[in-house]
Design a protein around this motif. Structure first.
Motif, PDB file in Angstrom:
ATOM      1  N   ALA A 272      21.941  21.341 -37.469  1.00  0.00           N
ATOM      2  CA  ALA A 272      20.760  22.132 -37.851  1.00  0.00           C
ATOM      3  C   ALA A 272      19.572  21.068 -37.597  1.00  0.00           C
ATOM      4  CB  ALA A 272      20.720  22.534 -39.139  1.00  0.00           C
ATOM      5  N   LEU A 273      19.792  19.771 -37.853  1.00  0.00           N
ATOM      6  CA  LEU A 273      18.851  18.965 -37.653  1.00  0.00           C
ATOM      7  C   LEU A 273      18.315  18.541 -36.255  1.00  0.00           C
ATOM      8  CD1 LEU A 273      19.724  16.201 -40.469  1.00  0.00           C
ATOM      9  CD2 LEU A 273      17.637  17.703 -40.414  1.00  0.00           C
ATOM     10  N   VAL A 274      19.361  18.601 -35.394  1.00  0.00           N
ATOM     11  CA  VAL A 274      19.101  18.483 -33.981  1.00  0.00           C
ATOM     12  C   VAL A 274      18.399  19.450 -33.393  1.00  0.00           C
ATOM     13  CG1 VAL A 274      20.351  18.230 -31.845  1.00  0.00           C
ATOM     14  CG2 VAL A 274      21.168  16.860 -33.785  1.00  0.00           C
ATOM     15  N   ALA A 278      15.010  19.762 -31.462  1.00  0.00           N
ATOM     16  CA  ALA A 278      14.800  20.357 -30.067  1.00  0.00           C
ATOM     17  C   ALA A 278      13.776  21.495 -30.235  1.00  0.00           C
ATOM     18  CB  ALA A 278      16.005  20.902 -29.604  1.00  0.00           C
ATOM     19  N   ASP A 279      13.560  22.117 -31.188  1.00  0.00           N
ATOM     20  CA  ASP A 279      12.553  23.348 -31.320  1.00  0.00           C
ATOM     21  C   ASP A 279      11.257  22.668 -31.334  1.00  0.00           C
ATOM     22  OD1 ASP A 279      14.616  25.088 -31.023  1.00  0.00           O
ATOM     23  OD2 ASP A 279      14.578  25.637 -33.272  1.00  0.00           O
ATOM     24  N   LEU A 280      11.144  21.559 -32.167  1.00  0.00           N
ATOM     25  CA  LEU A 280       9.739  20.772 -32.357  1.00  0.00           C
ATOM     26  C   LEU A 280       9.421  20.333 -30.780  1.00  0.00           C
ATOM     27  CD1 LEU A 280       7.424  19.949 -34.015  1.00  0.00           C
ATOM     28  CD2 LEU A 280       8.837  17.642 -34.365  1.00  0.00           C
ATOM     29  N   LYS A 304       2.207  30.651 -33.159  1.00  0.00           N
ATOM     30  CA  LYS A 304       2.363  30.956 -34.561  1.00  0.00           C
ATOM     31  C   LYS A 304       3.750  31.402 -34.967  1.00  0.00           C
ATOM     32  CE  LYS A 304       0.654  31.880 -38.786  1.00  0.00           C
ATOM     33  NZ  LYS A 304       1.834  32.510 -39.427  1.00  0.00           N
ATOM     34  N   LEU A 305       4.103  32.315 -34.326  1.00  0.00           N
ATOM     35  CA  LEU A 305       5.811  32.806 -34.249  1.00  0.00           C
ATOM     36  C   LEU A 305       6.440  31.431 -34.628  1.00  0.00           C
ATOM     37  CD1 LEU A 305       6.113  35.825 -32.576  1.00  0.00           C
ATOM     38  CD2 LEU A 305       6.120  35.770 -34.859  1.00  0.00           C
ATOM     39  N   LEU A 306       6.411  30.515 -33.487  1.00  0.00           N
ATOM     40  CA  LEU A 306       7.235  29.499 -33.483  1.00  0.00           C
ATOM     41  C   LEU A 306       7.035  28.616 -34.612  1.00  0.00           C
ATOM     42  CD1 LEU A 306       6.810  28.351 -29.681  1.00  0.00           C
ATOM     43  CD2 LEU A 306       8.902  29.440 -30.739  1.00  0.00           C
ATOM     44  N   TRP A 307       5.788  28.020 -34.996  1.00  0.00           N
ATOM     45  CA  TRP A 307       5.970  27.253 -35.783  1.00  0.00           C
ATOM     46  C   TRP A 307       6.107  27.502 -37.147  1.00  0.00           C
ATOM     47  CZ3 TRP A 307       2.417  27.383 -40.037  1.00  0.00           C
ATOM     48  CH2 TRP A 307       1.308  27.883 -39.890  1.00  0.00           C
ATOM     49  N   ARG A 313      12.166  26.781 -41.754  1.00  0.00           N
ATOM     50  CA  ARG A 313      13.698  26.009 -41.933  1.00  0.00           C
ATOM     51  C   ARG A 313      14.039  24.754 -42.166  1.00  0.00           C
ATOM     52  NH1 ARG A 313      13.580  29.098 -36.751  1.00  0.00           N
ATOM     53  NH2 ARG A 313      13.444  27.117 -35.642  1.00  0.00           N
ATOM     54  N   LEU A 314      12.607  24.059 -41.795  1.00  0.00           N
ATOM     55  CA  LEU A 314      12.706  22.587 -42.331  1.00  0.00           C
ATOM     56  C   LEU A 314      12.828  22.419 -43.763  1.00  0.00           C
ATOM     57  CD1 LEU A 314      12.406  19.555 -41.114  1.00  0.00           C
ATOM     58  CD2 LEU A 314       9.870  19.775 -41.427  1.00  0.00           C
TER      59      LEU A 314
END
Length: 379
Positions: A272-274, A278-280, A304-307, A313-314
């Motif tokens: 999940a951390l990886v 990757a998403d960042l 906006k949807l992405l962040w 989740r973070l």
């Protein structure tokens, strides 16, 4: 877009790092804003090559350098962000020379703080449904209505307000963008909204015949929708990359804690951390592409949807890393504030990330209608 840093950028980085090192221990507020302004660190991205307003001029890459160094130094949260990064570019794009000359110097010096009067009860993400009215009265407007989720309203000197200036108008027609002084006792009331984190970052603002000068309508009477949507594009454009630098620092803290506590040995949590890392990176590349001049319909909504969901989740991961300890705070507990640490505050605050600034549902509708060409939802 080639977003590498050149020799001039590294020279700028050295200067920025030295200035931040020479001014440690600052606290958010007017004193810090004035200190930044006095040395020209406010308004780096303004298109003002003649430097009429006291700000340094900086390329896009140098603006990113400043944001990276600022975050890396742990410098104070900015209370002048709304004026510097939202209103100022809007005035440069849509304001008159008189409006620019009257308002930009105060922002550049860190002397005037601003808040944003957009969302309303019943018209949050659906901005075109607002009901706050601005009635022309000679050389002024009288503003009556309510705004909500207004950040920094208790400290702000001014508020830019989107209001309905044409009686009987509907949706995005008949709106005006007004600059309103906040120091109007009896006409403007600010009420803090207490969040579940115990903080009160947001406020309700009530306007009861508040006065705005007719010369302080940006974009002309009835031109508010064009100005307001242009401002929102800036809010989710340049500012998104700066925001991601803060996200990277938060993710690094969660990773360090996972390693220190041994939680990183759990393969599910480690995966999940990886994925967060990757998403960042994907969000960063998407932001750079947008800043590089690629105009794509719906790009702000995609960002906006992405962040929004990423940050939620973070917060969830940070609590998982802490385990049962995350359920209790270090104290002290008072009726005014909860004794929680930064990790717990991030988790609680991030619950709002998919709501404020335009809810996820609204962003998906924008993408569906404006990008995919799907039929609009019945209203």
């Amino acid at each position: 877009m080639d977003f590498g840093f050149g020799p001039d950028d590294e020279t700028f980085r050295t200067e920025a790092r030295a200035w931040l090192a020479a001014h440690p221990g600052g606290k958010p507020g007017r004193d810090w804003e004035r200190l930044l302004g006095a040395d020209g660190w406010i308004g780096l991205g303004w298109d003002t090559p003649d430097r009429r307003y006291g700000n340094r001029t900086a390329t896009l890459t140098q603006q990113v350098v400043w944001a990276e160094e600022y975050a890396g130094a742990g410098a104070p949260a900015r209370t002048g962000h709304i004026g510097e990064n939202l209103l100022a570019p809007t005035l440069l794009a849509h304001g008159t020379p008189d409006q620019q000359d009257r308002f930009l110097p105060g922002i550049a010096r860190g002397e005037e703080l601003w808040c944003q009067g957009y969302s309303e009860p019943g018209a949050g993400s659906d901005l075109a449904g607002l009901r706050t009215a601005a009635v022309r009265d000679g050389d002024t407007y009288r503003i009556t209505g309510q705004k909500i989720w207004t950040s920094l309203a208790r400290d702000a000197d001014w508020c830019f307000v989107l209001a309905r200036s044409e009686p009987g108008s509907h949706r995005h027609h008949g709106l005006s963008f007004l600059l309103v002084p906040m120091d109007q006792p009896g006409r403007i009331e600010v009420r803090p909204i207490r969040q579940m984190s115990g903080d009160s970052d947001f406020n309700e603002v009530f306007f009861d015949g508040a006065v705005a000068d007719a010369r302080d309508v940006v974009g002309g009477e009835g031109g508010g929708w064009r100005v307001a949507t242009g401002l929102l594009a800036r809010e989710r454009g340049v500012s998104t990359l700066v925001q991601q630098i803060g996200f990277a620092a938060e993710l690094a803290r969660v990773v360090r804690q996972a390693v220190a506590t041994g939680a990183a040995a759990d393969p599910v949590l480690r995966d999940a951390l990886v994925r967060q890392w990757a998403d960042l990176r994907v969000m960063r590349w998407n932001a750079l592409r947008t800043l590089g001049g690629t105009e794509e319909p719906g790009a702000p909504s995609v960002a906006k949807l992405l962040w929004g969901r990423w940050h939620q989740r973070l917060g969830e991961l940070a609590v998982r890393v802490r385990g049962a300890e995350a359920a209790t705070g270090p104290g002290p507990w008072t009726p005014e504030a909860y004794g929680i640490d930064d990790t717990q505050r991030m988790f609680l605050f991030s619950r709002a990330d998919t709501i404020y600034g335009g809810s996820d549902e609204i962003q998906r509708s924008i993408i569906a209608e404006r990008v995919l060409g799907l039929p609009k939802e019945p209203r």
